[in-house]
Design a protein around this motif. Structure first.
Motif, PDB file in Angstrom:
ATOM      1  N   ASP A   1       0.939  -1.155  -0.170  1.00 23.83           N
ATOM      2  CA  ASP A   1      -0.048   0.040   0.029  1.00 23.83           C
ATOM      3  C   ASP A   1       0.805   1.209   0.071  1.00 23.83           C
ATOM      4  N   SER A   2       2.055   1.235   0.812  1.00 22.20           N
ATOM      5  CA  SER A   2       2.803   2.544   0.804  1.00 22.20           C
ATOM      6  C   SER A   2       3.454   2.499  -0.493  1.00 22.20           C
ATOM      7  N   VAL A   3       3.904   1.568  -0.976  1.00 24.67           N
ATOM      8  CA  VAL A   3       4.724   1.786  -2.368  1.00 24.67           C
ATOM      9  C   VAL A   3       3.796   2.209  -3.396  1.00 24.67           C
ATOM     10  N   VAL A   4       2.480   1.703  -3.448  1.00 24.19           N
ATOM     11  CA  VAL A   4       1.520   2.107  -4.600  1.00 24.19           C
ATOM     12  C   VAL A   4       1.378   3.755  -4.261  1.00 24.19           C
ATOM     13  N   LYS A   5       1.092   4.112  -3.020  1.00 23.91           N
ATOM     14  CA  LYS A   5       0.692   5.478  -2.568  1.00 23.91           C
ATOM     15  C   LYS A   5       1.916   6.474  -3.073  1.00 23.91           C
TER      16      LYS A   5
ATOM     17  N   ASN B   1       9.787   7.597   0.310  1.00 19.52           N
ATOM     18  CA  ASN B   1       8.417   7.926   0.626  1.00 19.52           C
ATOM     19  C   ASN B   1       7.400   6.575   0.906  1.00 19.52           C
ATOM     20  N   SER B   2       8.070   5.513   1.253  1.00 20.35           N
ATOM     21  CA  SER B   2       7.290   4.233   1.296  1.00 20.35           C
ATOM     22  C   SER B   2       7.884   3.515   2.325  1.00 20.35           C
ATOM     23  N   GLY B   3       7.415   2.063   2.498  1.00 24.33           N
ATOM     24  CA  GLY B   3       7.759   1.382   3.652  1.00 24.33           C
ATOM     25  C   GLY B   3       8.595   0.205   2.754  1.00 24.33           C
ATOM     26  N   PHE B   4       9.125   0.517   1.468  1.00 25.59           N
ATOM     27  CA  PHE B   4      10.005  -0.271   0.603  1.00 25.59           C
ATOM     28  C   PHE B   4      11.089  -0.916   1.415  1.00 25.59           C
TER      29      PHE B   4
END
Length: 115
Positions: A21-25, A62-65
């Protein structure tokens, strides 16, 4: 402004859903006009004024990658450049599908993806 092809793979573990979800966002937030094409699994197309490396870096930051379990490929379809994050098992093979942007040689990967 360039068109970018972004593919990613999120490694399966207990935080998979949150990271996905965080990567897509983070990817969606990079779309210059707010428009993305997302009809494929883990593959998004968008327009951006950034370089491939800047875009990959921004998505990562900017993500949880997770660079140990996840993979990201960002391809600039305008100039045949690409950037990755995470562990790419065959980087030389991946790079062989791209030219340096100054050659007139057709880019096989982009030709296959864009038609």
């Amino acid at each position: 402004m360039a068109t970018y092809l972004i593919a990613f793979r999120i490694g399966a573990n207990s935080t998979y859903s949150d990271r996905w979800d965080s990567v897509v966002k983070a990817i969606r937030s990079e779309a210059l006009d707010g428009t993305t094409w997302e009809e494929m699994t883990s593959f998004i197309i968008l327009k951006s004024g950034r370089t491939a490396d800047d875009l990959a870096r921004s998505i990562y930051i900017n993500s949880g990658f997770d660079v140990f379990t996840d993979k990201l490929l960002v391809v600039n379809s305008s100039n045949n450049t690409h950037a990755t994050r995470g562990r790419i098992d065959y980087p030389a093979t991946l790079s062989s599908y791209f030219v340096d942007g100054t050659s007139s040689v057709s880019n096989a990967l982009l030709t296959a993806l864009m038609g």
